[in-house]
Design a protein around this motif. Structure first.
Motif, short mmCIF file in Angstrom:
data_model
loop_
_atom_site.label_atom_id
_atom_site.label_comp_id
_atom_site.label_asym_id
_atom_site.label_seq_id
_atom_site.Cartn_x
_atom_site.Cartn_y
_atom_site.Cartn_z
N GLY A 1 0.86 -1.19 0.06
CA GLY A 1 0.09 0.01 -0.07
C GLY A 1 0.69 1.32 -0.02
N HIS B 1 -3.59 0.56 -3.28
CA HIS B 1 -4.20 1.09 -2.07
C HIS B 1 -4.82 -0.09 -1.22
N GLU B 2 -4.68 -0.06 0.28
CA GLU B 2 -5.13 -1.19 1.01
C GLU B 2 -6.54 -1.48 0.65
N LYS B 3 -7.46 -0.50 0.15
CA LYS B 3 -8.83 -0.85 0.11
C LYS B 3 -9.13 -1.73 -1.50
N GLU B 4 -8.14 -1.46 -2.36
CA GLU B 4 -8.34 -2.12 -3.46
C GLU B 4 -7.72 -3.58 -3.39
N ASP C 1 -1.31 0.63 8.43
CA ASP C 1 -2.42 0.15 9.24
C ASP C 1 -2.27 1.06 10.62
N GLU D 1 -13.20 -3.25 13.45
CA GLU D 1 -13.54 -2.05 12.97
C GLU D 1 -12.64 -0.95 13.73
N ARG E 1 -7.52 0.89 10.77
CA ARG E 1 -7.84 1.41 9.80
C ARG E 1 -7.77 0.53 8.65
N HIS E 2 -7.15 -0.66 8.45
CA HIS E 2 -6.98 -1.35 6.95
C HIS E 2 -6.83 -2.89 7.22
N ARG F 1 -8.99 -4.98 8.02
CA ARG F 1 -10.43 -5.50 7.50
C ARG F 1 -10.09 -5.79 5.75
N TYR F 2 -9.47 -4.96 5.23
CA TYR F 2 -8.92 -5.29 3.79
C TYR F 2 -7.73 -6.44 3.71
N GLU G 1 -9.82 -9.64 4.43
CA GLU G 1 -10.57 -9.74 3.25
C GLU G 1 -9.76 -10.55 2.06
#
Length: 291
Positions: free
Chosen positions: A112, A137-140, A163, A176, A179-180, A182-183, A186
């Motif tokens: 990230g 990016h971590e969300k991707e 994170d 929750e 910051r990251h 959960r990504y 997943e």
């Protein structure tokens, strides 16, 4: 005036960590660690610009840590190499040198942070390993990890970036509050859905203060951060390298993996895993070129 790219510390945290300013939004500033995989928000009034002299003083300390970690790995590598040569030579008559070739695993490193990725790639090359590096990016990461794996066909996958844990968002047990994490979780879960065998696809996942237990439960072989501490930028590389240079006939000693890292057992942990290096005999220049 503080702007993007500046190096700063936080006064409220006794100026303990150097950050890069990633973005500013009025009084709120988004920060990423310069040497550790930590992301944070701060009030602009809480920030202090780092002088050149102070930066170089701290960088020298980090360089010493990195050098020590590298020396530890090289010591372990020599021991692993001696073991491989001994095992390869068992079938030869006395006095004949064992000529063998080795097939190291392919590594996919998804990061990230593009600057950390560049630094990690340099360490992989220094260690003699081939790696495909990809900035995301971590969300991707959860949505793109499988297409990258299909393209690269790796045996080792590193999923890392930035994170942090926020006490204001919940306890350390609540995903929750990170910051990251959960990504990362997943992404690991997506990989394990298709590649359930822990010894055929080895996964490292996590960054600073990441939710270690969730990452292991999702299927990571190695993860951060058991005690929610910060981890160094190149720590994931040493974990991957140890797996890559350990024979698939051998189990990896988790402690030996962790002791090569800068963060140590507070920052990294894992489960029993086999190595992924394969050796073959006999060696010839032509066969090695074909491989």
């Amino acid at each position: 005036m503080i702007s993007k790219g500046d190096l700063v510390t936080r006064k409220s945290y006794q100026n303990d960590i150097i950050f890069r300013v990633q973005s500013t939004n009025g009084p709120l500033v988004k920060l990423v660690g310069e040497h550790v995989r930590l992301e944070a928000d701060a009030d602009i009034q809480d920030l202090q610009i780092v002088t050149g002299a102070e930066y170089h003083r701290r960088k020298e300390q980090v360089d010493q840590q990195e050098s020590y970690s590298y020396r530890l790995f090289r010591q372990d590598y020599r021991l692993l190499k001696e073991t491989r040569e001994s095992e390869a030579g068992n079938g030869y008559t006395t006095g004949k040198e064992a000529n063998y070739f080795q097939i190291p695993p392919r590594i996919l490193h998804v990061d990230g942070d593009p600057l950390f990725l560049k630094k990690c790639i340099a360490v992989y090359e220094q260690l003699g390993l081939q790696v495909h590096g990809q900035y995301l990016h971590e969300k991707e990461m959860p949505g793109q990890i499988m297409s990258l794996i299909e393209k690269v066909q790796p045996e080792i996958v590193v999923i890392t970036g930035h994170d942090s844990y926020s006490k204001a968002k919940g306890t350390t047990r609540e995903l929750e509050a990170y910051r990251h994490s959960r990504y990362f979780v997943e992404a690991v879960r997506n990989i394990r859905h298709k590649y359930p065998n822990f010894d055929q696809m080895v996964i490292f996942a996590g960054a600073c203060q990441s939710h270690f237990e969730s990452l292991i439960k999702a299927g990571a072989n190695f993860a951060s951060s058991p005690e929610r501490v910060n981890i160094h930028a190149v720590d994931p590389v040493y974990v991957a390298a140890r797996v890559a240079y350990t024979s698939f006939m051998d189990h990896i000693n988790i402690w030996e993996v962790i002791r090569n890292t800068i963060s140590g057992e507070s920052g990294l942990g894992g489960v029993e895993t086999r190595g992924l290096l394969r050796i073959g005999i006999p060696y010839s220049k032509e066969s090695q070129e074909d491989l």
